[in-house]
Design an enzyme around this catalytic site. Structure first.
Site, PDB file in Angstrom:
ATOM      1  N   HIS A 102      34.932  39.828  36.264  1.00 21.85           N
ATOM      2  CA  HIS A 102      36.329  39.400  36.285  1.00 21.85           C
ATOM      3  C   HIS A 102      37.101  39.724  34.998  1.00 21.85           C
ATOM      4  O   HIS A 102      38.332  39.610  34.975  1.00 21.85           O
ATOM      5  CB  HIS A 102      36.430  37.903  36.619  1.00 21.85           C
ATOM      6  CG  HIS A 102      37.574  37.572  37.528  1.00 21.85           C
ATOM      7  ND1 HIS A 102      37.644  36.408  38.262  1.00 21.85           N
ATOM      8  CD2 HIS A 102      38.713  38.262  37.811  1.00 21.85           C
ATOM      9  CE1 HIS A 102      38.777  36.402  38.963  1.00 21.85           C
ATOM     10  NE2 HIS A 102      39.440  37.505  38.705  1.00 21.85           N
ATOM     11  N   ASP A 125      39.127  31.519  43.267  1.00 18.49           N
ATOM     12  CA  ASP A 125      37.935  31.563  42.407  1.00 18.49           C
ATOM     13  C   ASP A 125      37.357  30.152  42.331  1.00 18.49           C
ATOM     14  O   ASP A 125      38.086  29.165  42.497  1.00 18.49           O
ATOM     15  CB  ASP A 125      38.411  32.029  41.009  1.00 18.49           C
ATOM     16  CG  ASP A 125      37.314  32.531  40.094  1.00 18.49           C
ATOM     17  OD1 ASP A 125      36.195  32.005  40.154  1.00 18.49           O
ATOM     18  OD2 ASP A 125      37.596  33.440  39.295  1.00 18.49           O
ATOM     19  N   HIS A 127      36.264  29.295  39.502  1.00 18.15           N
ATOM     20  CA  HIS A 127      36.528  29.082  38.074  1.00 18.15           C
ATOM     21  C   HIS A 127      37.994  29.375  37.740  1.00 18.15           C
ATOM     22  O   HIS A 127      38.634  30.185  38.411  1.00 18.15           O
ATOM     23  CB  HIS A 127      35.663  30.035  37.234  1.00 18.15           C
ATOM     24  CG  HIS A 127      34.200  30.002  37.568  1.00 18.15           C
ATOM     25  ND1 HIS A 127      33.619  30.902  38.438  1.00 18.15           N
ATOM     26  CD2 HIS A 127      33.214  29.173  37.161  1.00 18.15           C
ATOM     27  CE1 HIS A 127      32.325  30.630  38.552  1.00 18.15           C
ATOM     28  NE2 HIS A 127      32.042  29.577  37.792  1.00 18.15           N
ATOM     29  N   ASP A 129      38.851  30.681  34.718  1.00 19.72           N
ATOM     30  CA  ASP A 129      38.858  31.834  33.805  1.00 19.72           C
ATOM     31  C   ASP A 129      40.003  31.723  32.807  1.00 19.72           C
ATOM     32  O   ASP A 129      40.707  32.685  32.501  1.00 19.72           O
ATOM     33  CB  ASP A 129      38.894  33.157  34.593  1.00 19.72           C
ATOM     34  CG  ASP A 129      37.647  33.319  35.466  1.00 19.72           C
ATOM     35  OD1 ASP A 129      36.608  32.689  35.153  1.00 19.72           O
ATOM     36  OD2 ASP A 129      37.708  34.049  36.470  1.00 19.72           O
ATOM     37  N   HIS A 142      34.489  37.271  30.924  1.00 19.09           N
ATOM     38  CA  HIS A 142      34.959  37.084  32.315  1.00 19.09           C
ATOM     39  C   HIS A 142      35.422  35.647  32.581  1.00 19.09           C
ATOM     40  O   HIS A 142      36.015  35.400  33.628  1.00 19.09           O
ATOM     41  CB  HIS A 142      33.899  37.524  33.349  1.00 19.09           C
ATOM     42  CG  HIS A 142      32.766  36.572  33.561  1.00 19.09           C
ATOM     43  ND1 HIS A 142      32.022  36.547  34.733  1.00 19.09           N
ATOM     44  CD2 HIS A 142      32.237  35.618  32.760  1.00 19.09           C
ATOM     45  CE1 HIS A 142      31.090  35.617  34.639  1.00 19.09           C
ATOM     46  NE2 HIS A 142      31.189  35.048  33.469  1.00 19.09           N
ATOM     47  N   ASP A 229      37.814  36.376  43.333  1.00 18.35           N
ATOM     48  CA  ASP A 229      36.442  36.352  42.816  1.00 18.35           C
ATOM     49  C   ASP A 229      35.560  35.883  43.974  1.00 18.35           C
ATOM     50  O   ASP A 229      35.800  34.807  44.552  1.00 18.35           O
ATOM     51  CB  ASP A 229      36.404  35.364  41.632  1.00 18.35           C
ATOM     52  CG  ASP A 229      35.065  35.292  40.933  1.00 18.35           C
ATOM     53  OD1 ASP A 229      34.023  35.497  41.582  1.00 18.35           O
ATOM     54  OD2 ASP A 229      35.058  34.983  39.722  1.00 18.35           O
ATOM     55  N   ASP A 231      32.892  34.487  44.057  1.00 18.06           N
ATOM     56  CA  ASP A 231      32.243  33.178  43.880  1.00 18.06           C
ATOM     57  C   ASP A 231      33.162  32.016  44.286  1.00 18.06           C
ATOM     58  O   ASP A 231      32.749  30.848  44.227  1.00 18.06           O
ATOM     59  CB  ASP A 231      31.663  33.004  42.470  1.00 18.06           C
ATOM     60  CG  ASP A 231      32.694  32.849  41.356  1.00 18.06           C
ATOM     61  OD1 ASP A 231      33.797  32.351  41.594  1.00 18.06           O
ATOM     62  OD2 ASP A 231      32.341  33.223  40.205  1.00 18.06           O
ATOM     63  N   GLU A 274      33.326  40.559  40.994  1.00 19.96           N
ATOM     64  CA  GLU A 274      32.071  39.819  40.813  1.00 19.96           C
ATOM     65  C   GLU A 274      31.044  40.039  41.923  1.00 19.96           C
ATOM     66  O   GLU A 274      30.158  39.204  42.114  1.00 19.96           O
ATOM     67  CB  GLU A 274      32.336  38.313  40.592  1.00 19.96           C
ATOM     68  CG  GLU A 274      33.126  37.991  39.304  1.00 19.96           C
ATOM     69  CD  GLU A 274      32.302  38.047  38.015  1.00 19.96           C
ATOM     70  OE1 GLU A 274      31.052  38.161  38.089  1.00 19.96           O
ATOM     71  OE2 GLU A 274      32.931  38.008  36.926  1.00 19.96           O
TER      72      GLU A 274
HETATM   73  N1  LIG Z   1      34.727  35.190  36.536  1.00 13.13           N
HETATM   74  C1  LIG Z   1      33.746  34.314  36.469  1.00 13.13           C
HETATM   75  N2  LIG Z   1      32.780  34.325  37.346  1.00 13.13           N
HETATM   76  N3  LIG Z   1      33.792  33.419  35.456  1.00 13.13           N
HETATM   77  C2  LIG Z   1      32.806  32.427  35.217  1.00 13.13           C
HETATM   78  C3  LIG Z   1      33.133  31.626  33.979  1.00 13.13           C
HETATM   79  C4  LIG Z   1      32.149  30.524  33.711  1.00 13.13           C
HETATM   80  C5  LIG Z   1      32.485  29.647  32.526  1.00 13.13           C
HETATM   81  N4  LIG Z   1      33.684  28.881  32.757  1.00 13.13           N
HETATM   82  C6  LIG Z   1      32.618  30.464  31.249  1.00 13.13           C
HETATM   83  O1  LIG Z   1      33.694  30.562  30.705  1.00 13.13           O
HETATM   84  O2  LIG Z   1      31.653  31.033  30.789  1.00 13.13           O
HETATM   85 MN   LIG Z   2      36.456  34.578  38.073  1.00 13.22          MN
HETATM   86 MN   LIG Z   3      34.312  32.722  39.391  1.00 16.82          MN
END
Ligand SMILES: NC(=[NH2+])NCCC[C@H](N)C(=O)O
Ligand SMILES: [Mn+2]
Ligand SMILES: [Mn+2]
Length: 302
Positions: A102, A125, A127, A129, A142, A229, A231, A274
């Site tokens: 990402h 997502d 998350h 991010d 990411h 994303d 996920d 991702e």
């Molecule tokens: N694009 C993603 N899958 N991001 C996951 C981030 C996980 C966590 N919040 C971090 O900053 O490390």
């Molecule tokens: Mn993401």
């Molecule tokens: Mn994510």
């Protein structure tokens, strides 16, 4: 829409797991191009963008001094991707940027946003991010691209392609949230970012959430970028991804969400990120990601 430009963002530098840079080819292998062409859309596959740096498995994602892992690599990659995305929009095409982790959204948003006065962003997502190097628990870039696009974080990354913030936090909608870090939660609160958690989606239903998100953005933006994303979905649906989080969206909810976005006619660019084929069961995550992209381009669910 004149045509869809496929831009392969073959990068793994935003996170520690090997293999996510193979995502673009896993998506092509799952017939991404053919499926979009079935919607009578011209597709121009522009191939993959690679950093000049090669992934070195022995040193990949070692923690760096400033809590930004693979920093120079991400800077270099983002500049290259931004130039390609910019060129696509300039040519009147719809950029579909396929990842790749990402962190690629730093480059895609940097290249796309200068073509708009007020670009909206739907961040679909698990998350947010929205970390910066200080708030990030991992140092993985990411986890930072949306903050960077909003002008928060490392100076070089914020100033990729064009100086300063690329988007405004009030033009962002977060959908599918269920794993936010402390600093991210604070940022969302301070900026009053429209956020739909999994609980909100359970309560309202995905179609109401998508309609509300569109209504909110359409009133004040002149284009909407979708950053999807994989996920966001439950790991049972999309196991081939590096940071899975349970209790996620289902495939049918996401296909419905994509159909609603398609019908609005408001989406002007997209990231699909991702997909990591090394973590996948067969190629099922890429196959489902192709179904999601096809739904965004008009393939209807039965
Ligand atoms: N694009 C993603 N899958 N991001 C996951 C981030 C996980 C966590 N919040 C971090 O900053 O490390
Ligand atoms: Mn993401
Ligand atoms: Mn994510």
């Amino acid at each position: 829409m004149k045509r869809v430009d496929i831009i392969g963002a073959a990068t793994a530098f935003g996170q520690p797991k090997l293999g996510v840079d193979l995502g673009p080819d896993a998506l092509r292998y799952a017939n991404l191009i053919e499926e979009i062409e079935k919607m009578n859309i011209e597709v121009n596959d522009k191939g993959n963008i690679y950093s000049d740096f090669k992934v070195d498995a022995s040193t990949h994602s070692r923690r760096s001094e400033n809590n930004l892992k693979n920093y120079e690599q991400v800077v270099d990659f983002s500049e290259k991707l931004a130039a390609a995305a910019d060129e696509s929009v300039r040519a009147g095409a719809f950029p579909l940027v396929i990842g790749g982790d990402h962190s690629l959204s730093i480059g895609s948003l940097a290249g796309i946003s200068p073509h708009y006065d007020n670009l909206g962003v739907i961040w679909y997502d698990a998350h947010g991010d929205l970390n910066d190097s200080a708030s990030s628990p991992s140092g993985n870039i990411h986890g930072m691209p949306l903050a960077i696009a909003c002008g928060v974080g490392d100076e070089k990354l914020v100033n990729i392609h064009k100086t300063g913030a690329k988007i405004k936090p009030e033009n962002v909608v977060l959908i599918g949230m269920r794993d936010l870090d402390e600093g991210e939660t604070r940022y969302i609160k301070d900026r009053n970012i429209l956020t739909y958690t999994m609980r909100d989606i359970r309560e309202k239903g995905i179609s109401a959430v998508m309609s509300d998100a569109l209504e909110y953005l359409e009133a004040k933006t002149d284009g909407i970028h979708l950053s999807l994303d994989v996920d966001a979905l439950d790991p049972e649906e999309t196991p081939g991804t590096g940071t899975p989080v349970g209790e996620g969206l289902s495939l049918w909810e996401t296909l419905l969400a994509m159909n609603i976005l398609h019908d609005s006619g408001s989406i002007t660019s997209m990231d699909l990120v991702e997909v990591n084929p090394l973590l996948d069961e067969g190629n099922m995550t890429a196959e489902k990601a192709v179904a999601m992209a096809s739904a965004l381009f008009g393939r209807k669910q039965k």
